[in-house]
Design a protein around this motif. Structure first.
Motif, mmCIF file in Angstrom:
data_model
loop_
_atom_site.group_PDB
_atom_site.id
_atom_site.type_symbol
_atom_site.label_atom_id
_atom_site.label_comp_id
_atom_site.label_asym_id
_atom_site.label_seq_id
_atom_site.Cartn_x
_atom_site.Cartn_y
_atom_site.Cartn_z
ATOM 1 N N GLU A 1 -4.329 20.859 -61.035
ATOM 2 C CA GLU A 1 -5.072 21.254 -62.238
ATOM 3 C C GLU A 1 -6.571 21.245 -61.960
ATOM 4 O OE1 GLU A 1 -4.400 22.807 -65.057
ATOM 5 O OE2 GLU A 1 -2.518 22.907 -63.929
ATOM 6 N N ARG A 2 -7.009 20.183 -61.273
ATOM 7 C CA ARG A 2 -8.423 20.106 -60.914
ATOM 8 C C ARG A 2 -8.796 21.230 -59.958
ATOM 9 N NH1 ARG A 2 -8.932 14.385 -58.582
ATOM 10 N NH2 ARG A 2 -10.959 15.130 -57.862
ATOM 11 N N ARG B 1 -7.460 24.131 -59.881
ATOM 12 C CA ARG B 1 -7.540 25.354 -60.672
ATOM 13 C C ARG B 1 -8.906 25.439 -61.376
ATOM 14 N NH1 ARG B 1 -3.460 28.794 -60.983
ATOM 15 N NH2 ARG B 1 -1.839 27.442 -60.161
ATOM 16 N N ASP B 2 -9.366 24.288 -61.903
ATOM 17 C CA ASP B 2 -10.679 24.252 -62.542
ATOM 18 C C ASP B 2 -11.776 24.617 -61.539
ATOM 19 O OD1 ASP B 2 -9.462 23.487 -64.833
ATOM 20 O OD2 ASP B 2 -9.921 21.345 -64.633
#
Lengths: 243, 274
Positions: A106-107, A109-110
């Motif tokens: 997720e990080r 992706r950010d």
């Protein structure tokens, strides 16, 4: 071997180097070099080929264990190399997430969104353009929220237009991270150093031979900085001062 | 000079012709083998080519059907396949373990690589007499010969693959704080995979050759036995059936490795140089 003692760094500094030396055979590349990097500072390191720029960067990155002297860094160190060095067998997102604790995707992706590469998250690295690959490499470095971001001539292989875009991106990212991250940019491009850095260092004879602070607001125009530019070129041994 | 429109038409025509070429050549390439088969059949039927030298294609096809129907051929294939699989597994596991040990540590390299490099020069088919002395004439010497033949190409390629991994990527991995295990898993092993798969293909080719050689010696079952037994009775048709089956099995294993390559190296296939 240089000692790495994070506790020895003063709170206002990210990195502290004292008496750092490195020799290859009987050739001394770094000779009792001293350097402090302030928290959130953007430092550019200039030097001619073979002046030891990369040697210093590798020492800071912990890739060179054969240095002597004292070297301490507070926080994580992340590196973006001249070649993006993405693992070709991992998709872009997995390259960025590599080595992160579980949930790192997720990080990652950010981070890819930050560098504008969301659309290429699932691409194979070999299909990326030079600029895209370098942005992925930046995302991989930034996702670790480094205290010190080392940039080893990461724009030198890019075409001129892409390089301008990348300069803006790096400044935006650095701003966006509330300038918690110190940046050390190794480059041989004087203009690049002038446009980006708070402080420009010139490496010579194995030490910091010259340093200039640049207070000018960003974005800067190189035409406003010609005096300093000539001075730095002079320090680098390029006689161009009569223009 | 022709108009642009005409040029376009000509280009389209050329493209169409080019597109048709591969299929046409594909069919053309079948012509000469078929003609050869027909000539062979004609020579056999006319008595020009006596059956004790080589049987006629039609006869061979019939024999293949008979041998399959009475279970001789499936049985022989089963026995031979088992030897290859056992030998391959033993040889491959040994090769990969040794290559990892030699590739990933200095001590391992010094201990393992010199003897491996020396032994690779050994013509290992020449070991058959020793193997018979050591292992007798049962399954063991045959499996051992296959294992030995498999081990060397796979070891050499896997080791070279590990040592050939881009140092820049390993450095990048270290700056990402990858530990030794993660570095091996994410950087070194995938980096060595292309070369390892080259070794896998070579070693499977050698595996079938080693089996053929091993089965010439005192086999009492399997394809080699079937062929040797046929020689005693001058059944050239059976010999040819055996040879065709050997090649088919070799081609099938090669196709399997290609399939593995295509899936495991998808990242490389995605790269299409201009």
């Amino acid at each position: 071997m240089a000692t790495r003692l994070p506790t020895r760094v003063a709170p206002e500094h990210t990195a502290r180097i004292r008496g750092l030396s490195r020799a290859f055979g009987d050739r001394t590349v770094l000779d009792r070099l001293d350097l402090d990097i302030e928290r959130g500072e953007f430092v550019a390191l200039l030097g001619r080929s073979g002046s030891g720029k990369s040697t210093l960067l590798r020492a800071l990155a912990g890739l060179d264990r054969d240095t002597t002297g004292e070297l301490a860094v507070d926080g994580t160190v992340a590196v973006a190399f001249q070649e993006p060095r993405l693992l070709p067998w991992k998709r872009v997102i997995d390259n960025v997430a590599l080595g992160l604790p579980p949930g790192g995707r997720e990080r990652a992706r950010d981070a890819l969104r930050e560098v504008g590469l969301t659309a290429r998250a699932d691409a194979w690295p070999l299909t990326l353009s030079g600029g895209e690959a370098q942005r992925a490499s930046l995302a991989r470095a930034l996702v670790r929220e480094p205290g010190l971001l080392l940039l080893d001539e990461p724009f030198s292989a890019l075409d001129a237009l892409t390089r301008i875009t990348m300069h803006r991106l790096v400044l935006d990212l650095w701003d966006h991270h509330a300038r918690d991250t110190s940046v050390l940019l190794v480059t041989h491009d004087v203009d690049e150093a002038l446009l980006l850095a708070d402080r420009v260092l010139v490496l010579g004879e194995g030490r910091i031979a010259h340093e200039s602070r640049i207070e000018a607001e960003r974005p800067r125009r190189i035409t406003d900085l010609t005096a300093l530019r000539d001075r730095l070129l002079g320090e680098l041994g390029v006689e161009e001062g009569t223009r | 000079m022709s108009s642009p429109a005409l040029d376009l038409g000509a280009a389209r025509q050329a493209a169409r012709t080019r597109a048709r070429v591969p299929r046409a050549t594909g069919l053309q390439r079948l012509i000469s083998p078929i003609v050869l088969l027909l000539l062979w059949q004609a020579a056999s039927s006319s008595g020009l080519l006596p059956e004790r030298l080589i049987a006629a294609p039609v006869k061979i096809a019939g024999t293949a059907v008979d041998l399959t129907a009475d279970g001789t051929l499936p049985n022989a294939i089963g026995v031979s396949l088992q030897r290859v699989v056992e030998g391959f597994v033993i040889g491959a596991v040994a090769a990969v373990v040794l290559a990892l040990a030699a590739g990933l540590s200095r001590v391992g390299e010094n201990a393992i690589d010199p003897p491996m490099q020396m032994l690779r020069a050994l013509p290992f088919y020449g070991l058959i007499p020793l193997f018979i002395l050591w292992f007798g004439i049962g399954e063991t010497p045959k499996v051992a010969l296959v294992a030995l033949g498999v081990a060397f190409p796979l070891y050499l390629n896997t080791y070279a693959g590990i040592r050939g991994v881009d140092g820049g990527l390993i450095e990048a991995g270290r700056t990402l704080r990858l530990g030794r295990t993660a570095l091996i898993r994410h950087v070194i092993l995938p980096g060595a995979l292309p070369q390892t798969l080259v070794g896998l293909r070579q070693s499977l080719g050698v595996a079938w050759l080693a089996l053929i050689v091993a089965e010439q010696v005192n086999a009492d079952a399997g394809l080699g036995y079937m062929i040797n037994d046929a020689r005693e009775f001058m059944r050239t048709d059976v010999i040819v059936v055996g040879l065709v089956v050997y090649s088919a099995l070799g081609l099938i294993t090669d196709a399997v490795v290609r399939l593995i390559e295509r899936r495991a190296l998808a990242w490389r296939r995605a790269f299409q140089p201009a």
